[in-house]
Design an enzyme around this catalytic site. Structure first.
Site, PDB file in Angstrom:
ATOM      1  N   HIS A   1       0.807  -1.217   0.000  1.00 45.85           N
ATOM      2  CA  HIS A   1       0.000   0.000   0.000  1.00 45.85           C
ATOM      3  C   HIS A   1       0.843   1.271   0.000  1.00 45.85           C
ATOM      4  O   HIS A   1       0.307   2.360  -0.177  1.00 45.85           O
ATOM      5  CB  HIS A   1      -0.942  -0.003   1.204  1.00 45.85           C
ATOM      6  CG  HIS A   1      -1.999  -1.067   1.121  1.00 45.85           C
ATOM      7  ND1 HIS A   1      -3.293  -0.804   0.753  1.00 45.85           N
ATOM      8  CD2 HIS A   1      -1.935  -2.404   1.342  1.00 45.85           C
ATOM      9  CE1 HIS A   1      -3.998  -1.930   0.753  1.00 45.85           C
ATOM     10  NE2 HIS A   1      -3.189  -2.909   1.105  1.00 45.85           N
TER      11      HIS A   1
ATOM     12  N   ASP B   1       3.211   9.201  -1.592  1.00 46.10           N
ATOM     13  CA  ASP B   1       2.075   8.430  -1.081  1.00 46.10           C
ATOM     14  C   ASP B   1       1.810   7.277  -2.027  1.00 46.10           C
ATOM     15  O   ASP B   1       1.867   7.455  -3.252  1.00 46.10           O
ATOM     16  CB  ASP B   1       0.823   9.313  -0.975  1.00 46.10           C
ATOM     17  CG  ASP B   1      -0.021   8.969   0.243  1.00 46.10           C
ATOM     18  OD1 ASP B   1       0.072   7.816   0.713  1.00 46.10           O
ATOM     19  OD2 ASP B   1      -0.763   9.848   0.716  1.00 46.10           O
TER      20      ASP B   1
END
Length: 466
Positions: free
Chosen positions: A159, A368
Site C-alpha cells: 500500500h 504516497d
C-alpha cells in the site's frame, strides 16, 4: 470459488453494530473482498501479552466476515511495529532516508513476528484457499509459510510506495528481503511508478530476468508476477453518506463558520510523508503574495494524530502547530483567522459534509502509495458546483487523476511557489472548467473503485499456475 484468507498487520474486528477502526482504506477494501469471497481475516489484535502463546481470538460478524487475531509481546510491538516497520521501512519507502533507523534488533524483531504470524496462520488455511497478504509489515511472510510446507497461491499487495533502487540498497540485508518477497505468486503495487522501481531493483541487484510488459520476474527458475493495481474507494457506499443528516449538518456548520469565504480543506493522518509543513509554507506564500485574499479564503487542516510514541511524529506535530500559529499571527484580524488546524478525527459522514462544503481540496503528500482522500474529496462534490482538487504529482493517485491535464491540478509539493500559484488558479477557476474537470475525475473515481481493485487482483491470482 476458492475461499480467501487475508493477512495484514492489524484487523478491523467486527462488533455488533459494524466494524471497529478505520472505515476507509485497507479496512473497507478487505471487508468488501471477504464479503464477496468468504474466508478469514488474520492479524494482530493490537493487544499485548506478557507471554506469546499463539492462541487465536475469533470474532464473526453478522455479515459473515470472520476475524482471527493474536496478541503480541511488548518487545514484539517495539521492535517489529514501532521499530522495523515504522522507523525503518516506512520512512525509507517514503524516500526519507534521513529519518530511517537501521537497528539490528529491529530487524530481528521483524523476522520473529513474521515467523509468529506464519505459525499461527498456517492452521487456518485450507487446501484450496487463496492467501492475500498486505503491506510492508509482512514482506517476508510468504517465505515463512512456504518453509512450513504451504503450497497455496499467495498474493501480496503493497500500500506504500516502493523506493528507487539507489535508496533501497541503503537497507541492510535488502537482497534477503526481496528474495523473500519473490516467494509470493503475485505482487501488487499501487501504480506504475512503484512497480517499475521494484522491477528495476530485481533486474539490477538480483540479476533476475524481468519482463516489463508482463511483470514476470524469473530468479533461479522461480517465477513471480508483479503488476500495478490502483486501489479505489467504495464509491457506492461513500456516496450513500452524502445525503445523511450528519453529512448535511457538517456541511452547513462549515459553510456558516466561513462567513462567505471559500473553504479549502486538507484531511491527512499526522505523518511526515503527507507534506503538511510544506503545504503550510505554500499557503503562507499565497497569503504573502495576495494579502487582500485573506478575506477570500480559509484553510481547514484536519490532522488526526498517529504513532505518537515515535519521536519523528511528535516533531511533525510541533512543527505544524508552530507554522499554523505563525500564519495566523501574521495574517489574522479581529474577525478572522485564515488557518484552522484541527488535531482530531471525524466520522466519515462529517468528513463528507466538510468535503462538500470546501471548494478546494489540498492533497499534497511528498510521497504516497495512492491516497484515497483525493478520491473521497471528488466523490463528495456537488456536480452542479464542484470543488477543485490540488494534488501532489508524487501521490500514486496522480497517475489516474491527472486525466490528461484536465482533472486535478498537479503540483510539486516541495515548491511553495507552485502551490501558491495553483491555489490562486483554483480560487478563480470558472464554473464551466470546474465542472469539466469534475466530470473526468468522477468517472475515474466511480469506475476504478475498490470492488474492481479486489476483483482484478483476485482474478489474476486465481489464473497464476504454481
Amino acid at each position: 470459488m476458492p475461499r480467501l484468507v487475508v493477512i495484514s498487520n492489524r484487523v478491523a474486528v467486527p462488533k455488533a453494530r459494524g466494524v471497529a477502526g478505520a472505515q476507509g482504506g485497507l479496512a473497507g477494501a478487505l471487508n468488501a473482498a471477504l464479503k464477496a469471497n468468504g474466508g478469514i481475516w488474520f492479524g494482530w489484535s493490537g493487544q499485548e501479552t506478557s507471554d506469546f502463546t499463539g492462541s487465536i481470538n475469533y470474532v464473526r460478524s453478522a455479515d459473515g466476515v470472520t476475524t482471527a487475531t493474536i496478541d503480541l509481546e511488548p518487545q514484539d510491538v517495539e521492535e517489529y511495529y514501532n521499530g522495523y516497520a515504522n522507523s525503518t521501512l516506512w520512512p525509507l519507502f517514503h524516500y526519507r532516508i534521513d529519518l530511517t533507523k537501521f537497528e539490528r534488533e529491529f530487524g530481528k524483531g521483524y523476522e520473529r513476528v513474521n515467523e509468529r504470524f506464519a505459525d499461527s496462520a498456517l492452521p487456518l488455511i485450507e487446501k484450496e484457499d487463496q492467501v492475500w497478504v498486505h503491506d510492508y509489515h509482512l514482506l517476508p511472510l510468504a517465505e515463512r509459510l512456504r518453509s512450513l510446507g504451504l503450497t497455496n497461491k499467495i498474493g501480496f499487495f503493497l500500500h506504500t510506495p516502493w523506493p528507487p533502487t539507489n535508496l533501497f540498497v541503503s537497507l541492510p540485508y535488502h537482497e534477503r528481503l526481496v528474495r523473500a518477497m519473490l516467494h509470493y505468486d503475485l505482487l501488487g503495487f499501487q501504480c506504475d511508478a512503484w512497480l517499475e522501481s521494484f522491477l528495476h531493483y530485481c533486474w539490477k541487484e538480483l540479476g533476475a530476468t524481468v519482463d516489463y510488459q508482463t511483470g514476470e520476474i524469473d530468479l533461479d527458475g522461480k517465477k513471480t508476477i508483479a503488476r500495478a493495481y490502483p486501489i479505489g474507494i467504495d464509491y457506492e457506499f461513500f456516496s450513500s453518506k452524502i445525503d445523511t443528516p450528519e453529512a448535511d449538518a457538517a456541511q452547513q456548520r462549515l459553510i456558516a463558520s466561513t462567513r462567505n469565504r471559500t473553504a479549502m480543506i486538507g484531511v491527512d493522518r499526522l505523518d511526515y510523508s503527507k507534506g503538511l509543513p510544506e503545504r503550510l509554507d505554500g499557503i503562507s506564500r499565497f497569503f504573502d503574495r495576495h494579502p487582500s485574499r485573506v478575506r477570500d479564503l480559509v484553510y481547514i487542516q484536519i490532522a488526526p494524530p498517529s504513532r505518537e510514541d515515535i519521536g519523528s511524529y511528535q516533531d511533525i506535530r510541533a512543527t505544524l502547530e508552530q507554522k499554523a500559529g505563525q500564519i495566523n499571527g501574521a495574517q489574522s484580524d479581529v474577525d478572522l483567522v485564515p488557518v484552522r488546524y484541527v488535531n482530531r478525527g471525524y466520522s466519515q459522514e462529517e468528513l463528507v459534509g466538510f468535503y462538500r462544503a470546501s471548494k478546494i481540496g489540498l492533497v499534497t503528500p511528498l510521497r504516497d502509495g495512492m491516497n484515497l482522500v483525493a478520491k473521497e474529496y471528488i466523490a463528495a462534490q456537488d456536480p452542479e458546483d464542484p470543488g477543485v482538487l490540488i494534488l501532489s504529482r508524487f501521490a500514486g493517485a496522480a497517475q489516474q487523476m491527472d486525466c490528461g491535464g484536465e482533472g486535478a491540478l498537479l503540483i510539486n509539493p516541495h515548491s511553495a511557489d507552485d502551490l501558491a500559484h495553483n491555489i490562486n488558479l483554483a480560487l478563480d477557476m470558472p464554473l464551466a472548467e470546474r465542472k469539466t474537470r469534475y466530470e473526468k475525475l468522477i468517472a475515474t473515481v466511480r469506475d476504478e473503485n475498490v470492488q474492481r481493485w479486489t476483483e482484478n487482483f483476485i482474478a489474476d491470482l486465481s489464473e497464476i499456475a504454481r
